[in-house]
Write a protein that holds these residues in place. Sequence first.
Motif, short mmCIF file in Angstrom:
data_model
loop_
_atom_site.label_atom_id
_atom_site.label_comp_id
_atom_site.label_asym_id
_atom_site.label_seq_id
_atom_site.Cartn_x
_atom_site.Cartn_y
_atom_site.Cartn_z
N LEU A 1 -6.86 8.39 3.29
CA LEU A 1 -8.23 8.22 2.80
C LEU A 1 -9.10 9.44 3.11
N ARG B 1 -8.04 -3.66 4.25
CA ARG B 1 -7.03 -4.35 3.45
C ARG B 1 -5.62 -3.83 3.79
N ARG B 2 -5.49 -2.50 3.88
CA ARG B 2 -4.17 -1.93 4.12
C ARG B 2 -3.68 -2.17 5.53
N VAL C 1 -3.15 5.47 7.14
CA VAL C 1 -4.16 5.04 6.16
C VAL C 1 -5.37 5.96 6.23
N LYS D 1 -15.87 1.77 -0.40
CA LYS D 1 -14.47 1.80 -0.75
C LYS D 1 -13.56 2.12 0.44
N ILE D 2 -13.98 3.06 1.28
CA ILE D 2 -13.12 3.51 2.38
C ILE D 2 -12.91 2.37 3.38
N GLN E 1 -13.29 -0.95 3.00
CA GLN E 1 -12.55 -2.07 2.42
C GLN E 1 -11.07 -1.74 2.27
N GLU E 2 -10.81 -0.54 1.79
CA GLU E 2 -9.41 -0.11 1.61
C GLU E 2 -8.69 -0.06 2.96
#
Length: 69
Positions: free
Chosen positions: A39, A24-25, A35, A17-18, A20-21
Amino acid sequence: MLPPVRCFTCGKPIGGKIFQEFQRRVQRGEDPKKVMDELKVKRYCCRTVLLSTVVLVDDIAPYHSFNFP
Ligand SMILES: [Zn+2]
């Protein structure tokens, strides 16, 4: 080449998750520092992995031979 599963130095799981997030951001134009702070990626070893990883697997995959002699 592949996204890292864990931080190479401390072993913190950052692969799912970390990562990919973060990707993406940042691609949407957000500040990487902000970011990573949101996170909760605090250690500089983990931050280095996020900032320096270049995912090349999709570029290399068409040239990979699965019928290697
Ligand atoms: Zn780390």
